[in-house]
Design an enzyme around this catalytic site. Structure first.
Site, PDB file in Angstrom:
ATOM      1  N   ASP A 158       0.851   4.030  -9.944  1.00 57.22           N
ATOM      2  CA  ASP A 158       1.986   3.256 -10.166  1.00 57.22           C
ATOM      3  C   ASP A 158       1.768   1.714 -10.536  1.00 57.22           C
ATOM      4  O   ASP A 158       2.785   0.970 -10.435  1.00 57.22           O
ATOM      5  CB  ASP A 158       3.019   3.555  -8.923  1.00 57.22           C
ATOM      6  CG  ASP A 158       2.364   3.665  -7.879  1.00 57.22           C
ATOM      7  OD1 ASP A 158       1.019   3.456  -7.522  1.00 57.22           O
ATOM      8  OD2 ASP A 158       3.148   4.196  -6.833  1.00 57.22           O
ATOM      9  N   HIS A 197       1.368   7.754   2.414  1.00 54.19           N
ATOM     10  CA  HIS A 197       2.349   6.914   3.537  1.00 54.19           C
ATOM     11  C   HIS A 197       2.652   7.813   4.728  1.00 54.19           C
ATOM     12  O   HIS A 197       3.105   7.132   5.662  1.00 54.19           O
ATOM     13  CB  HIS A 197       3.694   6.778   2.856  1.00 54.19           C
ATOM     14  CG  HIS A 197       3.684   5.973   1.645  1.00 54.19           C
ATOM     15  ND1 HIS A 197       3.261   4.717   1.824  1.00 54.19           N
ATOM     16  CD2 HIS A 197       4.120   5.794   0.346  1.00 54.19           C
ATOM     17  CE1 HIS A 197       3.265   3.956   0.557  1.00 54.19           C
ATOM     18  NE2 HIS A 197       3.831   4.704  -0.163  1.00 54.19           N
ATOM     19  N   ASP A 199      -3.339   2.898  -5.283  1.00 54.32           N
ATOM     20  CA  ASP A 199      -1.912   3.091  -5.491  1.00 54.32           C
ATOM     21  C   ASP A 199      -1.240   1.715  -5.040  1.00 54.32           C
ATOM     22  O   ASP A 199      -1.444   0.918  -4.493  1.00 54.32           O
ATOM     23  CB  ASP A 199      -1.256   4.001  -4.329  1.00 54.32           C
ATOM     24  CG  ASP A 199       0.275   4.521  -4.734  1.00 54.32           C
ATOM     25  OD1 ASP A 199       0.439   5.353  -5.044  1.00 54.32           O
ATOM     26  OD2 ASP A 199       1.095   3.663  -4.381  1.00 54.32           O
ATOM     27  N   HIS A 242       1.547   1.002  -3.809  1.00 57.50           N
ATOM     28  CA  HIS A 242       1.999   0.725  -2.511  1.00 57.50           C
ATOM     29  C   HIS A 242       0.974   1.002  -1.456  1.00 57.50           C
ATOM     30  O   HIS A 242       0.057   1.817  -1.688  1.00 57.50           O
ATOM     31  CB  HIS A 242       3.053   1.997  -2.365  1.00 57.50           C
ATOM     32  CG  HIS A 242       4.450   1.829  -3.015  1.00 57.50           C
ATOM     33  ND1 HIS A 242       4.517   2.510  -4.391  1.00 57.50           N
ATOM     34  CD2 HIS A 242       5.680   0.979  -3.455  1.00 57.50           C
ATOM     35  CE1 HIS A 242       5.274   2.149  -5.164  1.00 57.50           C
ATOM     36  NE2 HIS A 242       6.079   1.335  -4.597  1.00 57.50           N
TER      37      HIS A 242
END
Length: 309
Positions: free
Chosen positions: A246, A125, A162, A164
């Site tokens: 995740d 991120h 991931d 996200h």
């Protein structure tokens, strides 16, 4: 064929408040899983301390220096709503950078077949000038650029599974034709980027968003139709994996329903491409995963696949 595991105790010294999902127990769970006798043949190394020059491969120097300068002597410093610094954060983040570069060195020189850098905080991120989403420096992006600058790799592909979207990696390579960024992730979900229409200046951004409730079948279809063919056609000199776990069905921060065999399958598919394109060279870097059981079992399945187990 050998697989390298890179860790460092500094990862445990990046502290977060009680109840925060990105916590030291994540690394303890992964390390415990990889102590099983099935992983006795892993080559194990401690991560080197990353340098400012390595950080500035993807982040401006003034941003990097500001992160270093923000390190508190005690307590916690809030960077954004969910990203915090403790006295051990900078050391952990720099070892994450160093571990990523070390993995690239070992793989690109042929000393190992592939490598998994199991470190925290995560990185995908982190944008070029913004720490966010638990992330400070973008380890996967730095690994890709380091492979180009240090080892002459012409093309690097990054696959991010991931749950996200890796907004930071996408932003860093948005106008770079030499790095392919491919991501599967849940939408809508933090950080809000990752639509299929986001393709970059050279068409080297490939997003395959999934929806809440999607599981193995939809994930594998997205990989086989949208992502893996693009990576294969790109013919990378190195494949970097942003290995977040995740998307596992147990994870508390998302709503996908992947299971451990899905991560092993995706790893094997990437290894097939790497075998054809770049002598098997893969560097995998830990990102998210916030249920300890789902994280540890998924990471173990991933590493076992890297070991061609």
């Amino acid at each position: 064929m050998t697989t390298l595991l890179i860790t460092h105790p500094s990862s445990l010294r990046h502290e977060t408040p009680p109840g925060h999902p990105e916590r030291p127990d994540r690394l303890r769970a992964v390390e415990a899983a990889l102590e099983d006798e099935r992983f006795s043949s892993l080559i194990r190394e401690s991560a080197a301390l990353g340098t400012l020059d390595q950080v500035t491969l993807c982040h401006p120097r003034d941003f990097a220096e500001a992160i270093l300068a923000a390190s508190p002597e005690s307590g916690l410093v809030q960077v954004d709503a969910d990203t915090l610094m403790s006295p051990g954060t900078v050391d952990a983040a720099l070892h994450g950078v160093g571990g990523a570069a070390q993995a690239v060195d070992e793989v690109m020189t042929g000393r190992v077949a592939n490598a998994f850098s199991a470190m925290r905080p995560p990185g995908h991120h982190a944008e070029s000038v913004k720490a966010m989403g638990f992330c400070f420096f973008n380890n996967a992006a730095i690994a890709a650029r380091y492979a180009q600058r240090r080892h002459g790799a012409e093309r690097v592909a990054i696959l991010d599974w991931d749950v996200h979207h890796g907004n930071g990696t996408q932003e860093i390579f948005w106008d770079d034709a030499s790095v392919l960024y491919a991501s599967t992730h849940e939408m809508p979900l933090y950080p809000g980027t990752g639509a299929a229409s986001e393709r970059g200046q050279h068409g080297t951004i490939v997003n395959a968003p999934l929806h809440a409730g999607d599981g193995s079948e939809v994930f594998r279809e997205a990989m086989e139709t949208a992502l893996l063919p693009r990576i294969a056609a790109f013919r990378p000199d190195l494949i970097v994996i942003s290995a977040g776990f995740d998307a596992h069905w147990r994870d508390p921060l998302a709503n996908l329903n992947l299971k451990e065999p899905d991560f092993a399958w995706a790893t094997q598919k990437l290894m097939e491409i790497a075998d054809r394109s770049c002598a098997g060279r893969i560097v995998s870097i830990l990102e998210g995963g916030y249920d300890l059981q789902g994280l540890s079992r998924s990471a173990a399945a991933h590493v076992m696949a890297l070991m061609r187990g």
